[in-house]
Write a protein that holds these residues in place. Structure first.
Motif, PDB file in Angstrom:
ATOM      1  N   ASP A  20       0.795  -1.225   0.000  1.00  0.00           N
ATOM      2  CA  ASP A  20       0.000   0.000   0.000  1.00  0.00           C
ATOM      3  C   ASP A  20       0.830   1.279   0.000  1.00  0.00           C
ATOM      4  O   ASP A  20       0.398   2.288  -0.559  1.00  0.00           O
ATOM      5  CB  ASP A  20      -0.959  -0.011   1.198  1.00  0.00           C
ATOM      6  CG  ASP A  20      -2.164  -0.921   0.972  1.00  0.00           C
ATOM      7  OD1 ASP A  20      -2.181  -1.619  -0.066  1.00  0.00           O
ATOM      8  OD2 ASP A  20      -3.076  -0.936   1.815  1.00  0.00           O
ATOM      9  N   ILE A  48      -5.979   2.041  -9.486  1.00  0.00           N
ATOM     10  CA  ILE A  48      -6.002   0.979  -8.478  1.00  0.00           C
ATOM     11  C   ILE A  48      -7.290   1.040  -7.670  1.00  0.00           C
ATOM     12  O   ILE A  48      -7.936   0.012  -7.421  1.00  0.00           O
ATOM     13  CB  ILE A  48      -4.778   1.102  -7.544  1.00  0.00           C
ATOM     14  CG1 ILE A  48      -3.488   0.805  -8.315  1.00  0.00           C
ATOM     15  CG2 ILE A  48      -4.905   0.148  -6.345  1.00  0.00           C
ATOM     16  CD1 ILE A  48      -2.216   1.118  -7.531  1.00  0.00           C
ATOM     17  N   THR A  52     -10.356  -1.737  -7.188  1.00  0.00           N
ATOM     18  CA  THR A  52     -10.817  -2.285  -5.913  1.00  0.00           C
ATOM     19  C   THR A  52     -12.315  -2.126  -5.747  1.00  0.00           C
ATOM     20  O   THR A  52     -12.986  -2.998  -5.182  1.00  0.00           O
ATOM     21  CB  THR A  52     -10.095  -1.605  -4.725  1.00  0.00           C
ATOM     22  OG1 THR A  52     -10.309  -0.195  -4.781  1.00  0.00           O
ATOM     23  CG2 THR A  52      -8.615  -1.881  -4.751  1.00  0.00           C
ATOM     24  N   SER A  75      -7.015 -13.831  -5.891  1.00  0.00           N
ATOM     25  CA  SER A  75      -6.819 -12.386  -5.782  1.00  0.00           C
ATOM     26  C   SER A  75      -5.389 -12.045  -5.392  1.00  0.00           C
ATOM     27  O   SER A  75      -4.795 -11.106  -5.932  1.00  0.00           O
ATOM     28  CB  SER A  75      -7.809 -11.808  -4.758  1.00  0.00           C
ATOM     29  OG  SER A  75      -9.147 -11.989  -5.173  1.00  0.00           O
ATOM     30  N   THR A  79      -2.619  -9.933  -7.549  1.00  0.00           N
ATOM     31  CA  THR A  79      -1.829  -8.832  -6.993  1.00  0.00           C
ATOM     32  C   THR A  79      -0.340  -9.101  -7.139  1.00  0.00           C
ATOM     33  O   THR A  79       0.443  -8.200  -7.494  1.00  0.00           O
ATOM     34  CB  THR A  79      -2.184  -8.629  -5.506  1.00  0.00           C
ATOM     35  OG1 THR A  79      -3.588  -8.432  -5.365  1.00  0.00           O
ATOM     36  CG2 THR A  79      -1.457  -7.426  -4.931  1.00  0.00           C
ATOM     37  N   LEU A  83       2.370  -6.769  -9.108  1.00  0.00           N
ATOM     38  CA  LEU A  83       3.556  -6.218  -8.458  1.00  0.00           C
ATOM     39  C   LEU A  83       4.836  -6.644  -9.180  1.00  0.00           C
ATOM     40  O   LEU A  83       5.771  -5.847  -9.325  1.00  0.00           O
ATOM     41  CB  LEU A  83       3.603  -6.665  -6.997  1.00  0.00           C
ATOM     42  CG  LEU A  83       2.527  -6.071  -6.076  1.00  0.00           C
ATOM     43  CD1 LEU A  83       2.547  -6.769  -4.726  1.00  0.00           C
ATOM     44  CD2 LEU A  83       2.736  -4.574  -5.898  1.00  0.00           C
ATOM     45  N   TYR A 102      -3.806  -5.053 -10.266  1.00  0.00           N
ATOM     46  CA  TYR A 102      -3.417  -4.756  -8.883  1.00  0.00           C
ATOM     47  C   TYR A 102      -4.660  -4.386  -8.068  1.00  0.00           C
ATOM     48  O   TYR A 102      -4.916  -4.929  -6.985  1.00  0.00           O
ATOM     49  CB  TYR A 102      -2.397  -3.624  -8.903  1.00  0.00           C
ATOM     50  CG  TYR A 102      -1.868  -3.176  -7.555  1.00  0.00           C
ATOM     51  CD1 TYR A 102      -2.231  -3.801  -6.367  1.00  0.00           C
ATOM     52  CD2 TYR A 102      -0.978  -2.106  -7.479  1.00  0.00           C
ATOM     53  CE1 TYR A 102      -1.735  -3.379  -5.145  1.00  0.00           C
ATOM     54  CE2 TYR A 102      -0.462  -1.678  -6.266  1.00  0.00           C
ATOM     55  CZ  TYR A 102      -0.865  -2.312  -5.105  1.00  0.00           C
ATOM     56  OH  TYR A 102      -0.365  -1.880  -3.897  1.00  0.00           O
ATOM     57  N   GLY A 105      -7.214  -7.348  -7.713  1.00  0.00           N
ATOM     58  CA  GLY A 105      -6.766  -8.344  -6.743  1.00  0.00           C
ATOM     59  C   GLY A 105      -6.911  -7.861  -5.316  1.00  0.00           C
ATOM     60  O   GLY A 105      -7.396  -8.591  -4.441  1.00  0.00           O
ATOM     61  N   ALA A 106      -6.516  -6.616  -5.059  1.00  0.00           N
ATOM     62  CA  ALA A 106      -6.587  -6.076  -3.699  1.00  0.00           C
ATOM     63  C   ALA A 106      -8.022  -6.012  -3.199  1.00  0.00           C
ATOM     64  O   ALA A 106      -8.309  -6.365  -2.046  1.00  0.00           O
ATOM     65  CB  ALA A 106      -5.944  -4.691  -3.664  1.00  0.00           C
ATOM     66  N   SER A 161       6.584  -8.709  -4.330  1.00  0.00           N
ATOM     67  CA  SER A 161       5.873  -9.648  -5.202  1.00  0.00           C
ATOM     68  C   SER A 161       6.247 -11.089  -4.871  1.00  0.00           C
ATOM     69  O   SER A 161       5.384 -11.979  -4.883  1.00  0.00           O
ATOM     70  CB  SER A 161       6.166  -9.345  -6.676  1.00  0.00           C
ATOM     71  OG  SER A 161       7.486  -9.724  -7.034  1.00  0.00           O
ATOM     72  N   GLN A 164       4.310 -12.170  -1.944  1.00  0.00           N
ATOM     73  CA  GLN A 164       2.927 -12.433  -2.337  1.00  0.00           C
ATOM     74  C   GLN A 164       2.814 -13.780  -3.073  1.00  0.00           C
ATOM     75  O   GLN A 164       1.824 -14.498  -2.913  1.00  0.00           O
ATOM     76  CB  GLN A 164       2.419 -11.307  -3.250  1.00  0.00           C
ATOM     77  CG  GLN A 164       2.392  -9.933  -2.612  1.00  0.00           C
ATOM     78  CD  GLN A 164       1.101  -9.655  -1.861  1.00  0.00           C
ATOM     79  OE1 GLN A 164       0.337 -10.557  -1.538  1.00  0.00           O
ATOM     80  NE2 GLN A 164       0.844  -8.390  -1.571  1.00  0.00           N
TER      81      GLN A 164
END
Length: 383
Positions: A20, A48, A52, A75, A79, A83, A102, A105-106, A161, A164
């Motif tokens: 974030d 972004i 969302t 998701s 993301t 990234l 992005y 997914g968030a 990334s 993640q």
């Protein structure tokens, strides 16, 4: 096994917060590299945010079709891919394209996993989960700074990334745990997703959506403009004001850690009232003519007051509206949250430019007052 899944959810919230603050931290270098104005960071942020909003509104449909575990895993994978794409980007248009997955997914993670936690776990866990998000959001800039020491901003995005990607693998491997913890037949009474007309026709939804909009508008406006307010109205140095703006978010994170323990004694409804009361005290402190110290303390109090409101509002949603409707309602709640965060801080900037940054306490106070009125109305509708 349920405890192991809870640990995975905690890690997921840390991971949710990690990216974030990366854009803000890396942008001074990125904008020079790409040869674009400083203001173009707002374009990426808005893309972004719109992503969302879309994925939040689609969360019920996706969850009913695939289940919370798969939606969360997919998701996070989306993301992670975005990234990783950021880490190899060599142009601003490429960043804009990657901002779409992005955001999608968030938003998917946020809406689905919040609803799952609200249904399956006690209120204290919801507060602590959002505390974990704060830890992730705070850790992101440190990861970026470490990567940029002798490296580039790309490396910071790449490291996050990779984290993640590891989480994605863990989530897919633990999908059977989500199936075991799925809600009972109560959530299957209505197989088709609720339409927006059906959602807004449910008594109390307009109130809770308005409350969520106002809360996120208040939090994001205070976070963005607190430093400017202290500099312009109280003559505090930019460096000191920046540090105090960090304290605002620290107050939220620490407050959520403490809120988890307070929920042993207070219900979600009273936790929200407690937060609103602390925000009101903070706003009054900002207005008192006692100098910069009182104004600074007021901003910290506003952060502490914000702490319980978001997690306790989400956690109370299944109780207010039923587990069978909570995913649809939380999805719209998330969308309202993002809309408030997207539009209300810039609106304050326009107003402050025409009047003065000194109106910040009044702006925050107005948002808090509306939030209080609609939450109290909701409590009467769904006592």
């Amino acid at each position: 096994m349920a405890s192991f899944l809870l640990a995975i959810i905690y890690i997921s919230f840390i991971s949710l917060g990690l990216p974030d603050a990366l854009l803000g931290g890396a942008w001074p270098v990125m904008q020079i590299e790409f040869g674009v104005p400083v203001s173009y960071a707002g374009i990426i942020s808005m893309i972004i945010c719109f992503g969302t909003i879309v994925s939040s509104l689609l969360s019920e449909r996706m969850t009913k079709r695939f289940g919370t575990g798969k939606v969360t895993a997919m998701s996070v994978a989306l993301t992670a891919a975005a990234l990783l794409g950021f880490s190899v980007s060599n142009s601003f248009p490429m960043l804009c394209i990657l901002a779409v997955p992005y955001g999608l997914g968030a938003g998917g993670v946020d809406a689905s996993i919040n609803n799952y936690a609200a249904i399956h776990y006690a209120s204290r866990h919801m507060s602590w989960l959002h505390c974990m998000w704060g830890i992730g959001a705070s850790a992101g800039p440190y990861i970026l700074a470490a990567a940029m020491t002798g490296g580039t901003w790309n490396l910071g995005y790449r490291w996050v990334s990779f984290l993640q990607i590891v989480l994605t693998a863990v989530l897919f491997l633990t999908l059977p745990l989500w199936k075991e913890d799925k809600p009972s037949e109560e959530t299957k009474e209505k197989k088709n997703p609720l339409s927006f007309r059906e959602i807004f026709s449910i008594p109390g939804t307009k109130e809770i959506f308005t409350a969520f909009f106002c809360y996120c508008a208040l939090e994001s406006t205070a976070g963005l403009w607190a430093s400017s307010y202290l500099v312009m109205e109280h003559g505090i140095s930019e460096e000191t004001a920046a540090a105090l703006a960090t304290l605002f978010y620290t107050g939220i994170t620490v407050g959520r850690a403490a809120s988890g323990f307070i929920t042993y004694k207070l219900s979600d409804k009273n936790m929200i009232r407690l937060g609103e009361g602390i925000i009101a005290i903070g706003v009054v402190a900002m207005l008192l003519p006692f100098g910069e110290k009182t104004a600074m303390e007021g901003i910290v109090l506003v952060g502490l007051g914000c702490a319980p409101i978001y997690p306790c509002t989400i956690h109370s949603t299944p109780k207010h509206f039923g587990k069978d409707k909570s995913q649809a309602i939380i999805g719209v709640q998330m969308a309202c949250a993002y809309i408030g965060s997207l539009f209300m801080p810039p609106l304050f900037g326009i107003i402050a430019n025409r009047i003065s940054a000194g109106i910040l306490p009044f702006y925050l106070g107005a948002l808090m007052a509306i939030m209080f009125l609609v939450t109290e109305k909701l409590n009467k509708i769904k006592a």
